[in-house]
Design a protein around this motif. Structure first.
Motif, PDB file in Angstrom:
ATOM      1  N   GLY A  49       0.883  -1.084   0.016  1.00 32.12           N
ATOM      2  CA  GLY A  49       0.024   0.057   0.055  1.00 32.12           C
ATOM      3  C   GLY A  49       0.694   1.165  -0.056  1.00 32.12           C
ATOM      4  O   GLY A  49       2.030   1.180   0.527  1.00 32.12           O
ATOM      5  N   ASN A  50       0.158   2.319  -0.586  1.00 31.73           N
ATOM      6  CA  ASN A  50       0.803   3.714  -0.456  1.00 31.73           C
ATOM      7  C   ASN A  50      -0.229   4.804  -0.049  1.00 31.73           C
ATOM      8  O   ASN A  50      -1.292   4.464  -0.655  1.00 31.73           O
ATOM      9  CB  ASN A  50       1.452   3.908  -1.942  1.00 31.73           C
ATOM     10  CG  ASN A  50       2.618   3.166  -2.334  1.00 31.73           C
ATOM     11  OD1 ASN A  50       3.573   3.263  -1.896  1.00 31.73           O
ATOM     12  ND2 ASN A  50       2.210   2.121  -3.088  1.00 31.73           N
ATOM     13  N   SER A  51       0.462   5.627   0.596  1.00 36.51           N
ATOM     14  CA  SER A  51      -0.689   6.558   1.102  1.00 36.51           C
ATOM     15  C   SER A  51       0.038   8.059   1.022  1.00 36.51           C
ATOM     16  O   SER A  51       1.085   8.083   1.237  1.00 36.51           O
ATOM     17  CB  SER A  51      -0.947   6.353   2.552  1.00 36.51           C
ATOM     18  OG  SER A  51      -1.909   5.203   2.536  1.00 36.51           O
ATOM     19  N   LEU A  52      -0.617   8.821   0.607  1.00 35.06           N
ATOM     20  CA  LEU A  52      -0.381  10.427   0.590  1.00 35.06           C
ATOM     21  C   LEU A  52      -1.156  11.000   1.719  1.00 35.06           C
ATOM     22  O   LEU A  52      -2.431  11.009   1.328  1.00 35.06           O
ATOM     23  CB  LEU A  52      -0.458  11.035  -0.770  1.00 35.06           C
ATOM     24  CG  LEU A  52       0.166  12.508  -0.742  1.00 35.06           C
ATOM     25  CD1 LEU A  52       1.497  12.236  -0.692  1.00 35.06           C
ATOM     26  CD2 LEU A  52      -0.153  13.010  -2.274  1.00 35.06           C
ATOM     27  N   ILE A  53      -0.641  11.725   2.867  1.00 30.95           N
ATOM     28  CA  ILE A  53      -1.552  12.073   3.819  1.00 30.95           C
ATOM     29  C   ILE A  53      -1.362  13.584   4.043  1.00 30.95           C
ATOM     30  O   ILE A  53      -0.253  13.973   4.050  1.00 30.95           O
ATOM     31  CB  ILE A  53      -1.071  11.382   5.116  1.00 30.95           C
ATOM     32  CG1 ILE A  53      -1.322   9.921   5.056  1.00 30.95           C
ATOM     33  CG2 ILE A  53      -1.912  11.711   6.336  1.00 30.95           C
ATOM     34  CD1 ILE A  53      -0.474   8.812   5.922  1.00 30.95           C
ATOM     35  N   TYR A  54      -2.304  14.257   4.079  1.00 32.58           N
ATOM     36  CA  TYR A  54      -2.263  15.832   4.368  1.00 32.58           C
ATOM     37  C   TYR A  54      -2.886  15.995   6.174  1.00 32.58           C
ATOM     38  O   TYR A  54      -4.099  15.548   6.195  1.00 32.58           O
ATOM     39  CB  TYR A  54      -3.030  16.504   3.549  1.00 32.58           C
ATOM     40  CG  TYR A  54      -3.284  18.125   3.825  1.00 32.58           C
ATOM     41  CD1 TYR A  54      -2.287  18.930   3.745  1.00 32.58           C
ATOM     42  CD2 TYR A  54      -4.267  18.575   4.555  1.00 32.58           C
ATOM     43  CE1 TYR A  54      -2.173  20.334   3.990  1.00 32.58           C
ATOM     44  CE2 TYR A  54      -4.396  19.993   4.577  1.00 32.58           C
ATOM     45  CZ  TYR A  54      -3.335  20.652   4.635  1.00 32.58           C
ATOM     46  OH  TYR A  54      -3.564  22.098   4.997  1.00 32.58           O
ATOM     47  N   ASP A 105      -3.826  20.835  11.598  1.00 29.18           N
ATOM     48  CA  ASP A 105      -4.623  21.209  12.728  1.00 29.18           C
ATOM     49  C   ASP A 105      -5.478  19.748  12.861  1.00 29.18           C
ATOM     50  O   ASP A 105      -5.128  18.797  13.089  1.00 29.18           O
ATOM     51  CB  ASP A 105      -5.419  22.457  12.397  1.00 29.18           C
ATOM     52  CG  ASP A 105      -4.566  23.763  12.170  1.00 29.18           C
ATOM     53  OD1 ASP A 105      -3.464  23.638  12.867  1.00 29.18           O
ATOM     54  OD2 ASP A 105      -4.909  24.621  11.530  1.00 29.18           O
ATOM     55  N   LYS A 106      -6.867  19.983  12.793  1.00 30.13           N
ATOM     56  CA  LYS A 106      -7.727  18.743  13.184  1.00 30.13           C
ATOM     57  C   LYS A 106      -8.313  18.201  11.717  1.00 30.13           C
ATOM     58  O   LYS A 106      -9.157  17.505  11.944  1.00 30.13           O
ATOM     59  CB  LYS A 106      -8.879  19.348  13.918  1.00 30.13           C
ATOM     60  CG  LYS A 106      -8.552  19.725  15.428  1.00 30.13           C
ATOM     61  CD  LYS A 106      -9.720  20.013  15.905  1.00 30.13           C
ATOM     62  CE  LYS A 106      -9.279  20.741  17.237  1.00 30.13           C
ATOM     63  NZ  LYS A 106     -10.750  21.092  18.197  1.00 30.13           N
ATOM     64  N   LEU A 107      -7.777  18.435  10.801  1.00 27.98           N
ATOM     65  CA  LEU A 107      -8.113  18.000   9.523  1.00 27.98           C
ATOM     66  C   LEU A 107      -6.938  17.198   8.855  1.00 27.98           C
ATOM     67  O   LEU A 107      -5.953  17.213   8.970  1.00 27.98           O
ATOM     68  CB  LEU A 107      -8.188  18.987   8.161  1.00 27.98           C
ATOM     69  CG  LEU A 107      -8.562  18.731   7.027  1.00 27.98           C
ATOM     70  CD1 LEU A 107     -10.039  18.016   6.755  1.00 27.98           C
ATOM     71  CD2 LEU A 107      -8.390  19.898   5.843  1.00 27.98           C
ATOM     72  N   THR A 108      -7.510  15.836   8.835  1.00 29.03           N
ATOM     73  CA  THR A 108      -6.641  14.791   8.088  1.00 29.03           C
ATOM     74  C   THR A 108      -7.359  14.205   6.946  1.00 29.03           C
ATOM     75  O   THR A 108      -8.301  13.801   6.946  1.00 29.03           O
ATOM     76  CB  THR A 108      -6.265  13.728   8.870  1.00 29.03           C
ATOM     77  OG1 THR A 108      -5.578  14.348  10.278  1.00 29.03           O
ATOM     78  CG2 THR A 108      -5.355  12.617   8.356  1.00 29.03           C
ATOM     79  N   THR A 109      -6.611  14.284   5.832  1.00 30.68           N
ATOM     80  CA  THR A 109      -6.917  13.550   4.600  1.00 30.68           C
ATOM     81  C   THR A 109      -5.936  12.530   4.009  1.00 30.68           C
ATOM     82  O   THR A 109      -4.866  12.789   4.043  1.00 30.68           O
ATOM     83  CB  THR A 109      -7.211  14.687   3.342  1.00 30.68           C
ATOM     84  OG1 THR A 109      -7.989  15.931   3.892  1.00 30.68           O
ATOM     85  CG2 THR A 109      -7.690  14.495   2.155  1.00 30.68           C
ATOM     86  N   ASN A 110      -6.487  11.629   3.399  1.00 30.10           N
ATOM     87  CA  ASN A 110      -5.731  10.484   3.181  1.00 30.10           C
ATOM     88  C   ASN A 110      -6.003  10.002   1.700  1.00 30.10           C
ATOM     89  O   ASN A 110      -7.378   9.643   1.478  1.00 30.10           O
ATOM     90  CB  ASN A 110      -5.890   9.323   4.116  1.00 30.10           C
ATOM     91  CG  ASN A 110      -5.083   8.217   3.904  1.00 30.10           C
ATOM     92  OD1 ASN A 110      -4.191   7.958   2.833  1.00 30.10           O
ATOM     93  ND2 ASN A 110      -4.687   7.122   4.891  1.00 30.10           N
ATOM     94  N   VAL A 111      -5.044   9.868   0.850  1.00 27.18           N
ATOM     95  CA  VAL A 111      -5.391   9.240  -0.385  1.00 27.18           C
ATOM     96  C   VAL A 111      -4.469   7.956  -0.483  1.00 27.18           C
ATOM     97  O   VAL A 111      -3.180   7.975  -0.254  1.00 27.18           O
ATOM     98  CB  VAL A 111      -4.875   9.843  -1.564  1.00 27.18           C
ATOM     99  CG1 VAL A 111      -5.092   9.262  -2.926  1.00 27.18           C
ATOM    100  CG2 VAL A 111      -5.545  11.369  -1.563  1.00 27.18           C
ATOM    101  N   ARG A 112      -5.196   6.719  -0.561  1.00 24.60           N
ATOM    102  CA  ARG A 112      -4.505   5.423  -0.693  1.00 24.60           C
ATOM    103  C   ARG A 112      -4.630   4.582  -1.927  1.00 24.60           C
ATOM    104  O   ARG A 112      -5.658   4.521  -2.549  1.00 24.60           O
ATOM    105  CB  ARG A 112      -4.990   4.507   0.582  1.00 24.60           C
ATOM    106  CG  ARG A 112      -4.363   3.423   0.931  1.00 24.60           C
ATOM    107  CD  ARG A 112      -4.860   2.683   2.162  1.00 24.60           C
ATOM    108  NE  ARG A 112      -4.615   1.336   2.113  1.00 24.60           N
ATOM    109  CZ  ARG A 112      -3.535   0.787   2.678  1.00 24.60           C
ATOM    110  NH1 ARG A 112      -2.734   1.556   3.073  1.00 24.60           N
ATOM    111  NH2 ARG A 112      -3.305  -0.659   2.992  1.00 24.60           N
ATOM    112  N   LEU A 113      -3.389   3.833  -2.285  1.00 25.13           N
ATOM    113  CA  LEU A 113      -3.480   3.030  -3.319  1.00 25.13           C
ATOM    114  C   LEU A 113      -2.899   1.496  -2.751  1.00 25.13           C
ATOM    115  O   LEU A 113      -1.836   1.428  -2.602  1.00 25.13           O
ATOM    116  CB  LEU A 113      -2.747   3.647  -4.395  1.00 25.13           C
ATOM    117  CG  LEU A 113      -2.343   2.638  -5.687  1.00 25.13           C
ATOM    118  CD1 LEU A 113      -3.562   2.541  -6.155  1.00 25.13           C
ATOM    119  CD2 LEU A 113      -1.476   3.341  -6.647  1.00 25.13           C
TER     120      LEU A 113
END
Length: 181
Positions: free
Chosen positions: A164-169, A172-180
């Protein structure tokens, strides 16, 4: 839940009574520990038990075809019981995190779809393997790569190799994750 801290050793002991309407109840527990070798390196271990009742679909499920309705549910299913052990070694600093974790897992009385009806398999599921990941931080963004190797007995729906690969932003309290995977 009981947490015990002695210098660089942290131990957590948890227990839970699972009591679902219409099913048997069961006690499960977890024991885990982490020891800080240095500020960047740590080792840990975990042992826990599990319990899973059949889902509503596994008990009462059916599907509709042009030939009619076919029941695949089984109201006589028993609960699955399991235990898992894992150990880990991890490194972490301001820019990088790395971990490698060997594991052993055992599920008795697994619920399976066999001959178009859910049933409890007489064959236990036994798995062992290793999980690892590496994460690199670039300010609010990080990149994470992970790999899991699993082998064992009766692992119908578990892949031997998973990457798996993930790009994580994370801001503060916001977390976004794009996973392949």
């Amino acid at each position: 839940e009981e947490r015990i801290q002695v210098r660089d050793l942290s131990v957590l002991i948890q227990g839970r009574l699972n009591n679902q309407h219409g099913s048997k109840s069961a006690m499960t527990y977890d024991v885990s520990g982490v020891y800080l070798i240095t500020p960047s390196w740590k080792i840990g271990s975990h042992f826990g038990t599990g319990f899973r009742n059949a889902s509503l679909y596994e008990r009462y499920g059916a599907y509709l075809t042009s030939f009619g309705i076919f029941d695949i549910g089984n109201v006589n299913l028993s609960s699955e019981k399991s235990y898992t052990w894992d150990g880990t070694i991890a490194y972490s600093d301001d820019n990088d995190t790395f971990s490698i974790t060997p594991f052993i897992s055992h599920v008795s009385n697994p619920i399976v779809l066999e001959s178009a009806i859910y049933t409890n398999s007489p064959e236990n599921r036994k798995a062992h393997g290793v999980e690892s990941f590496y994460e690199r931080y670039f300010g609010d963004i990080s990149y994470r790569a992970n790999y899991t190797y699993t082998s064992g007995e009766n692992l119908i729906d578990i892949p031997m190799h998973e990457i798996g690969n993930s790009l994580i932003y994370n801001k503060d309290k916001l977390t976004t994750n794009v996973r392949l995977s």
